[in-house]
Design an enzyme around this catalytic site. Structure first.
Site, mmCIF file in Angstrom:
data_model
loop_
_atom_site.group_PDB
_atom_site.id
_atom_site.type_symbol
_atom_site.label_atom_id
_atom_site.label_comp_id
_atom_site.label_asym_id
_atom_site.label_seq_id
_atom_site.Cartn_x
_atom_site.Cartn_y
_atom_site.Cartn_z
ATOM 1 N N ASP A 4 2.455 10.243 -9.206
ATOM 2 C CA ASP A 4 3.542 10.975 -9.877
ATOM 3 C C ASP A 4 3.233 10.957 -11.372
ATOM 4 O O ASP A 4 2.165 10.499 -11.782
ATOM 5 C CB ASP A 4 4.899 10.301 -9.549
ATOM 6 C CG ASP A 4 6.060 11.294 -9.538
ATOM 7 O OD1 ASP A 4 6.148 12.107 -10.487
ATOM 8 O OD2 ASP A 4 6.869 11.261 -8.599
ATOM 9 N N ASP A 58 0.842 -1.205 0.000
ATOM 10 C CA ASP A 58 0.000 0.000 0.000
ATOM 11 C C ASP A 58 0.876 1.254 0.000
ATOM 12 O O ASP A 58 1.100 1.861 1.035
ATOM 13 C CB ASP A 58 -0.891 -0.075 1.260
ATOM 14 C CG ASP A 58 -1.801 1.124 1.449
ATOM 15 O OD1 ASP A 58 -2.034 1.855 0.466
ATOM 16 O OD2 ASP A 58 -2.276 1.318 2.581
ATOM 17 N N LYS A 72 0.409 3.858 -2.370
ATOM 18 C CA LYS A 72 -0.392 5.004 -2.875
ATOM 19 C C LYS A 72 0.455 5.915 -3.774
ATOM 20 O O LYS A 72 0.643 7.106 -3.493
ATOM 21 C CB LYS A 72 -0.973 5.818 -1.710
ATOM 22 C CG LYS A 72 -1.947 5.031 -0.835
ATOM 23 C CD LYS A 72 -2.595 5.925 0.198
ATOM 24 C CE LYS A 72 -3.626 5.198 1.033
ATOM 25 N NZ LYS A 72 -3.050 4.196 1.953
ATOM 26 N N THR A 88 -10.227 9.348 3.024
ATOM 27 C CA THR A 88 -11.369 9.481 3.950
ATOM 28 C C THR A 88 -11.115 10.567 4.995
ATOM 29 O O THR A 88 -12.025 10.943 5.713
ATOM 30 C CB THR A 88 -11.678 8.137 4.636
ATOM 31 O OG1 THR A 88 -10.453 7.563 5.067
ATOM 32 C CG2 THR A 88 -12.366 7.182 3.699
HETATM 33 O O1 C5P Z 1 -6.028 -0.381 12.488
HETATM 34 P P1 C5P Z 1 -7.062 -0.136 11.419
HETATM 35 O O2 C5P Z 1 -8.019 -1.302 11.244
HETATM 36 O O3 C5P Z 1 -7.800 1.177 11.598
HETATM 37 O O4 C5P Z 1 -6.187 -0.049 10.098
HETATM 38 C C1 C5P Z 1 -6.768 0.268 8.856
HETATM 39 C C2 C5P Z 1 -5.719 0.299 7.787
HETATM 40 O O5 C5P Z 1 -6.323 0.770 6.597
HETATM 41 C C3 C5P Z 1 -4.540 1.220 8.068
HETATM 42 O O6 C5P Z 1 -3.394 0.618 7.452
HETATM 43 C C4 C5P Z 1 -4.908 2.500 7.356
HETATM 44 O O7 C5P Z 1 -3.800 3.227 6.914
HETATM 45 C C5 C5P Z 1 -5.707 1.979 6.175
HETATM 46 N N1 C5P Z 1 -6.689 2.904 5.616
HETATM 47 C C6 C5P Z 1 -7.710 3.453 6.355
HETATM 48 N N2 C5P Z 1 -8.611 4.308 5.777
HETATM 49 C C7 C5P Z 1 -8.486 4.613 4.490
HETATM 50 C C8 C5P Z 1 -7.472 4.072 3.726
HETATM 51 C C9 C5P Z 1 -6.568 3.201 4.321
HETATM 52 O O8 C5P Z 1 -7.835 3.170 7.537
HETATM 53 N N3 C5P Z 1 -9.381 5.415 3.942
#
Ligand code: C5P
Length: 237
Positions: A67, A62, A64, A122
């Site tokens: 560029d 991941d 992201k 988000t």
């Molecule tokens: O610990 P948790 O379940 O909140 O982790 C969610 C994962 O998903 C993290 O790696 C976070 O960076 C990622 N993520 C997120 N919301 C997003 C995109 C990615 O929580 N919109």
């Protein structure tokens, strides 16, 4: 893609390779895959990734990427030897960039990773979008960028659980929806705001659930992952 039929990818958000490897080994058989992001990769690089992948689970890298097309294509090509199951780019990079990413990934042939788009972070609300010159709601922008991602040859998007229904309706059954912000009933919400349970997200049509702290922060991560996977059996039919 639901490797071994299990849609749960556990997010290993750490810079500590030993911890990530321990988690990866202990979660084998209880989750469908793992996710490492820029925190882990910037600290530990390809070698750290290889050590995690040696546990034998598919890994979502991941990073992201965002560029110019040539640079993103090069960034993807550079990680293909690691055989990530999924890589991602920002859809805001535009159609030429996304096409370049998809074409670069295709060079891996049968072991090509899925290439997924990030639409609107988000963490951004309507005011943040307006500040960057984009009018309209985050939801409109998510749908616009997701359609663009599909037209540009990408395999799916990362989205919030609350966007699953409109995206499925707009983009059809084959477009992959990868959903973070998942919390089992009763779990600590932490900093996630618009959460959903794994069962609800699967029933709505999520392909992959990204779940971090409810597993990695549990006293017994393997047990926590087993409980989540067991809770999904009815939703997965
Ligand atoms: O610990 P948790 O379940 O909140 O982790 C969610 C994962 O998903 C993290 O790696 C976070 O960076 C990622 N993520 C997120 N919301 C997003 C995109 C990615 O929580 N919109």
């Amino acid at each position: 893609m639901r490797p071994s039929g299990n849609p749960v990818f556990c997010a290993l958000d750490t810079t500590d390779t030993a911890r990530a490897v321990t988690l990866a080994r202990s979660l084998k058989g209880t989750v469908g895959g793992l996710k490492v992001g820029m925190e882990f990769f910037n600290a530990n690089g390809p070698d750290g990734f290889r050590q995690v992948a040696e546990a034998g689970l598919p890994v979502f890298l991941d990073l992201k990427l965002h560029d110019i097309p040539n640079t993103v294509a090069g960034g993807i090509r550079a990680v293909l030897p690691l055989k990530p199951a999924i890589v991602n780019v920002h859809a805001a990079g535009g159609p030429a960039m996304m096409r370049a990413a998809a074409d670069a990934a295709a060079e891996a042939g049968d072991s090509r990773p899925l290439v997924i788009a990030v639409t609107v972070l988000t963490s951004m609300d309507e005011g943040d979008l307006a500040a960057t010159g984009i009018s309209g709601t985050p939801r409109d922008q998510v749908l616009r960028l997701a359609s663009l991602a599909r037209e540009s040859g990408l395999d799916g998007v990362v989205c919030s659980a609350h966007e699953i229904e409109p995206l499925r309706a707009e983009l059809g059954p084959d477009f992959k929806l990868i959903v973070p912000g998942i919390r089992p009933a009763g779990a600590d919400v932490a900093d996630q705001k618009r959460i959903m349970t794994p069962e609800q997200a699967c029933a709505l049509g999520a392909d992959i659930l990204v779940i971090g702290r409810p597993i990695t922060g549990a006293e017994d991560p393997r047990r926590a992952a087993e409980d989540i996977s067991a809770s999904l059996a009815p939703a997965l039919g």
